[in-house]
Design a protein around this motif. Structure first.
Motif, mmCIF file in Angstrom:
data_model
loop_
_atom_site.group_PDB
_atom_site.id
_atom_site.type_symbol
_atom_site.label_atom_id
_atom_site.label_comp_id
_atom_site.label_asym_id
_atom_site.label_seq_id
_atom_site.Cartn_x
_atom_site.Cartn_y
_atom_site.Cartn_z
ATOM 1 N N ASN A 113 54.588 56.796 6.188
ATOM 2 C CA ASN A 113 55.650 55.919 5.686
ATOM 3 C C ASN A 113 56.763 56.719 5.020
ATOM 4 O O ASN A 113 57.943 56.416 5.191
ATOM 5 N N GLU A 120 59.394 51.723 8.663
ATOM 6 C CA GLU A 120 58.197 51.767 7.827
ATOM 7 C C GLU A 120 57.062 51.002 8.501
ATOM 8 O O GLU A 120 57.278 50.208 9.405
ATOM 9 N N ARG A 146 54.029 48.439 7.501
ATOM 10 C CA ARG A 146 53.745 47.542 6.375
ATOM 11 C C ARG A 146 52.270 47.301 6.144
ATOM 12 O O ARG A 146 51.865 46.929 5.050
#
Length: 121
Positions: A53, A68, A70
């Motif tokens: 990330n 990113e 999650r």
């Protein structure tokens, strides 16, 4: 001694993508065959959710790229479902290490030429 540009060109086909589908492997093999290039498969492996990330968020991304991840569960499910070719020797590099630790192995792997018609099992 004079060399032509053609004598200096190598035949390379590079697909830079997570390999989540068998079709990616098939596409790579077919492209290598089409351009008479040797098929090589290098997996850049990093199983650290936070570091991935961090790298995704700090890079310059293209429109089609994610910024990113999650879900940890989704990350590990994707990581564990990556596809690899069966009939070819693959190189896996641990990208949590500094590049200096594995770059020579990558170059050696790329330079090694298999005799025509031989595949790894």
């Amino acid at each position: 001694m004079e060399l032509s540009v053609n004598s200096l060109l190598l035949k390379c086909v590079i697909l830079d993508s997570p390999c989540l589908y068998e079709e990616m492997i098939e596409k790579g093999i077919k492209l290598a065959q089409k351009y008479d290039a040797e098929y090589k498969y290098i997996e850049c492996y990093l199983d650290d959710f936070e570091e991935i990330n961090h790298r995704l968020k700090s890079r310059e991304k293209m429109l089609s790229q994610i910024s990113e991840i999650r879900s940890k569960e989704g990350f590990y499910a994707t990581l564990n479902s990556a596809k690899k070719p069966i009939d070819f020797k693959c190189l896996v590099v641990d990208t949590s290490q500094p590049i200096e630790r594995y770059i020579e192995n990558v170059i050696r792997y790329i330079k090694f030429r298999m005799p025509r018609g031989i595949k790894w099992n």
